[in-house]
Scaffold this motif. Structure first.
Motif, PDB file in Angstrom:
ATOM      1  N   ALA A   1       0.830  -1.196   0.000  1.00 45.43           N
ATOM      2  CA  ALA A   1       0.000   0.000   0.000  1.00 45.43           C
ATOM      3  C   ALA A   1       0.870   1.254   0.000  1.00 45.43           C
ATOM      4  O   ALA A   1       1.995   1.248   0.511  1.00 45.43           O
ATOM      5  N   VAL A   2       0.342   2.310  -0.562  1.00 44.67           N
ATOM      6  CA  VAL A   2       1.052   3.591  -0.584  1.00 44.67           C
ATOM      7  C   VAL A   2       0.918   4.304   0.755  1.00 44.67           C
ATOM      8  O   VAL A   2       1.873   4.896   1.257  1.00 44.67           O
ATOM      9  N   LYS A   3      -0.269   4.237   1.335  1.00 45.76           N
ATOM     10  CA  LYS A   3      -0.517   4.896   2.617  1.00 45.76           C
ATOM     11  C   LYS A   3      -1.696   4.230   3.302  1.00 45.76           C
ATOM     12  O   LYS A   3      -2.428   3.445   2.701  1.00 45.76           O
ATOM     13  N   ASN A   4      -1.854   4.532   4.587  1.00 45.77           N
ATOM     14  CA  ASN A   4      -3.045   4.119   5.306  1.00 45.77           C
ATOM     15  C   ASN A   4      -3.531   5.289   6.150  1.00 45.77           C
ATOM     16  O   ASN A   4      -3.124   6.433   5.909  1.00 45.77           O
ATOM     17  N   SER A   5      -4.360   5.029   7.135  1.00 45.60           N
ATOM     18  CA  SER A   5      -4.990   6.120   7.881  1.00 45.60           C
ATOM     19  C   SER A   5      -4.031   6.895   8.772  1.00 45.60           C
ATOM     20  O   SER A   5      -4.342   8.004   9.200  1.00 45.60           O
ATOM     21  N   TYR A   6      -2.860   6.331   9.047  1.00 44.17           N
ATOM     22  CA  TYR A   6      -1.966   7.012   9.984  1.00 44.17           C
ATOM     23  C   TYR A   6      -0.545   7.226   9.477  1.00 44.17           C
ATOM     24  O   TYR A   6       0.270   7.828  10.157  1.00 44.17           O
ATOM     25  N   ALA A   7      -0.213   6.727   8.291  1.00 45.94           N
ATOM     26  CA  ALA A   7       1.168   6.892   7.805  1.00 45.94           C
ATOM     27  C   ALA A   7       1.235   6.702   6.297  1.00 45.94           C
ATOM     28  O   ALA A   7       0.355   6.082   5.681  1.00 45.94           O
ATOM     29  N   GLN A   8       2.306   7.231   5.725  1.00 45.65           N
ATOM     30  CA  GLN A   8       2.637   7.014   4.317  1.00 45.65           C
ATOM     31  C   GLN A   8       3.803   6.032   4.269  1.00 45.65           C
ATOM     32  O   GLN A   8       4.750   6.133   5.049  1.00 45.65           O
TER      33      GLN A   8
END
Length: 369
Positions: A270-277
């Motif tokens: 994944a490129v990013k999620n809810s708390y980090a890139q």
């Protein structure tokens, strides 16, 4: 050959190493050690930095310094390099495992609370591959149950969780500076803490527990885990480039993701999620089967393209099984990614042309079966 990792040494590394040689400061007594400790701890946002010989040494010292009662339990992910669990076991502590979040490869924080008992003393979090652990729930549980947090941020130089640097969350935190890290000193590690007493304890332990009153009289065992001035000189030069390093790692990850977009039978990170890139310490792929994982790696090797398999689960490690740990335990998410996961060349020294070659070969291998 396109190796898994080629470090980037394009700053003032040579200048600083020459300074060490010309001044004669090549041992752990040199001024670059203190400078690296101060500058790195400031960068992460911690009060104290203690430089050591490598990341595993950092874990050994950190765990010992916490002074947890022998027989206490420490919750730790099953999917990790062996070093954190090894350090616990060597100190007479009992590792209690949790499965992983298959999206981030980090410990499943929702599984932690069920593992807490009256013997639990700490949670050892390990930030894995590119994303940090979801720290808010960990901090909340640690506060609720009066647990300590040991934070292994070995792979997370410069990564942030909700805008705060990884390595700033634990009661004690550790980093590695192995050549595949964003900052390298060849070998090397760092312990960070805001607790002055804990920091002083770490300094003693890494330096054979010499005492001020009489240097060669010892009341307890420690280690010679000191970092040399030569290593620290590299670290200072590398730290000066950290912003460009993080930018380049994300460029590498994004180029791979664009090149491999839409590929079948292999899951991209994944490129990013809810708390980090994603910081792309490695570019991690998960094949649909163990057979496909092995096939892709084997075929890439024929084309002189390096790969590495994922970490192997702690509950399946022969050394721990022989010791009687983790009997009849199973963690299906961790077992799957350990068998089906691998990573491809993504070191800072890789060129865009090499990224394109690797991407093309992966597409060819999957298309041709």
């Amino acid at each position: 050959m396109i190796p898994v990792n080629v470090p980037r040494l394009i700053g003032r590394e040579k200048e600083y190493l020459i300074e060490c040689i010309e001044t004669g400061w090549i041992s752990s007594e040199g001024p670059f050690v203190t400078r690296f400790e101060n500058e790195f701890s400031t960068y992460i946002g911690r009060k104290n930095g203690i430089a050591v010989a490598n990341g595993s040494a950092a874990l050994d010292v950190a765990v010992r310094a916490m002074n947890l009662e022998k027989g206490s339990e420490v919750i730790v992910p099953t999917f990790t390099i062996i070093s954190p669990v090894q350090s616990l076991v060597k100190e007479g502590l009992i590792p209690v495992l949790v499965d992983v979040d298959p999206e981030t490869f980090n410990m499943d924080v929702s599984a932690i609370e069920d593992k807490i008992t009256d013997k639990t003393a700490a949670i050892l979090v390990v930030h894995i591959y590119g994303f940090p652990v979801d720290m808010d729930p960990v901090i909340e549980m640690a506060s609720k149950y009066e647990l300590r947090i040991i934070e292994d941020a070995a792979e997370m130089h410069g990564q942030e969780y909700k805008g705060r640097k990884c390595g700033s969350f634990g009661d004690i935190s550790v980093f590695s500076f192995y050549p595949n890290k964003h900052i390298t000193t060849g070998e090397g590690g760092m312990i960070l803490t805001d607790d002055d007493d804990l920091a002083e304890r770490c300094r003693q332990l890494k330096n054979l527990c010499f005492i001020p009153a009489r240097r060669f009289v010892h009341e307890e065992f420690g280690w010679n885990y000191r970092m040399t001035n030569l290593q620290a000189a590299l670290g200072v030069a590398q730290l000066e480039q950290i912003d460009s390093v993080i930018k380049r790692k994300r460029e590498i990850g994004n180029r791979y993701s664009q090149n491999l977009k839409g590929i079948s039978r292999v899951k991209l990170p994944a490129v990013k999620n809810s708390y980090a890139q994603n910081i792309y310490w490695v570019y991690a792929l998960v094949a649909e089967s163990e057979e496909l994982c092995d096939h892709i790696q084997s075929e890439l090797k024929k084309h002189k393209i390096g790969t590495r398999p994922f970490f192997w689960c702690m509950h399946e490690q022969p050394v721990f099984q022989k010791m009687g740990f983790f009997k009849n335990e199973s963690y299906p998410h961790a077992e799957k990614i350990a068998r089906n996961g691998f990573y491809i060349p993504a070191g800072l020294g890789i060129s865009d042309a090499e990224i394109d070659i690797v991407s093309e070969k992966i597409r060819e291998i999957i298309t041709n079966g």
